[in-house]
Design an enzyme around this catalytic site. Sequence first.
Site, mmCIF file in Angstrom:
data_model
loop_
_atom_site.group_PDB
_atom_site.id
_atom_site.type_symbol
_atom_site.label_atom_id
_atom_site.label_comp_id
_atom_site.label_asym_id
_atom_site.label_seq_id
_atom_site.Cartn_x
_atom_site.Cartn_y
_atom_site.Cartn_z
ATOM 1 N N SER A 140 -1.253 12.454 -10.299
ATOM 2 C CA SER A 140 -1.123 11.693 -9.257
ATOM 3 C C SER A 140 -1.639 12.854 -8.017
ATOM 4 O O SER A 140 -1.555 14.102 -8.431
ATOM 5 C CB SER A 140 0.369 11.421 -8.906
ATOM 6 O OG SER A 140 0.527 11.192 -7.403
ATOM 7 N N TYR A 153 9.377 13.195 -8.840
ATOM 8 C CA TYR A 153 8.204 12.715 -8.979
ATOM 9 C C TYR A 153 6.885 13.770 -8.968
ATOM 10 O O TYR A 153 6.256 13.730 -9.919
ATOM 11 C CB TYR A 153 7.893 11.348 -8.064
ATOM 12 C CG TYR A 153 6.583 10.604 -8.567
ATOM 13 C CD1 TYR A 153 6.558 9.660 -9.409
ATOM 14 C CD2 TYR A 153 5.417 10.891 -7.607
ATOM 15 C CE1 TYR A 153 5.125 9.118 -9.698
ATOM 16 C CE2 TYR A 153 4.150 10.229 -7.919
ATOM 17 C CZ TYR A 153 4.133 9.341 -8.932
ATOM 18 O OH TYR A 153 3.023 8.628 -9.145
#
Length: 262
Positions: A140, A153
Site C-alpha cells: 500500500s 495497517y
Amino acid sequence: MQLKEKKVLITGGTRGIGRCMLQELIDGGASHIAIIARDKKSLKEISESYPEVKFIRISGDVGNIDVLREAAARIEDKWGSLDILINNAGIVSAGPLEELPDEEIYDQVAVNYTAILLLTKYCIPLLKNAEEAAILNISSGLGLIGMPFYGVYASTKAAIRQFSDSMRRELAPFNISVTCSYPTATDTDMMQKFEGREMDSPEFVAKRSIEGLLKKELHVVFGGEEREKDSELNFMDPKKFDDKIANGYEQLKESSTGHKAM
C-alpha cells in the site's frame, strides 16, 4: 514472462483489485487458477463463468493457517508446480491505536502480513518446480509513508516491502522474481467511506500491477509525482514531513474515523 498456460494462486480474488487481477490473468491466457477467498458463492460463480480455466477453489480466511496449508497441498496434488503467487488479500481498521479493539489489531497482522509469510513459505517448493516463477505482493502507499491513525495497517504493509526485498534476493538463484505493488486510494469496497474522493480504479491498479509482475519490476508505485515527492521528503527529512502532517492532524483523524473493512 507471459501469462499463457500459467498456473496461478491468488488470495482475495473475488473482490476489488483481486477480482480485476483475476480478469487480467484470464485475459492473458492463464489456464490454471487457484483462488483463496471467504465468499463461497463468488468463488463458485467465477469458476462457472470461465469453463476454459481449471480452477481450484479454496474457501476460507487467509488468517487461518490450515487454509493456507490446504491451498499449497491441493496445488501440489493437482498441478505439481506453481508459476505465479499473488498475495493480495488485506483488511483495514483505522483509528487511534489505543482505541482499536485487540482482535482487530491481531487480525490485521494475521491477514495482511503473517498470511503472506506462511503462504509464500508453503508455495516456494511449488514455485521452484516451475521453469520460471514470480511472486506479486500487494502492499500500500501507506507501506511507504506511515500516517497517523493507520499505525497497524501501515506497519503490516511496510513489512510487506521488506519481505519482498528479502525474498527477491533469497529466491534469485531459483529464477523466481518478486514484485511489490503499492496502491494508493483505490475505488473498492475497502474505500466505501471515501465515496466522492478521486481514486484510482481497481482495473487500473490490477493491470499495472500485473504488468509489473510480468516485466519483473521490483516496485510498482501508484500516486504519481505527489507520492514520489512525499516519499522522498519522508525519507530525507522526516521531521519536515512530520510538520506537514501536523498541520492536517485533525482532518486526518476525522477522515480515518470509521474506516474499517474487515
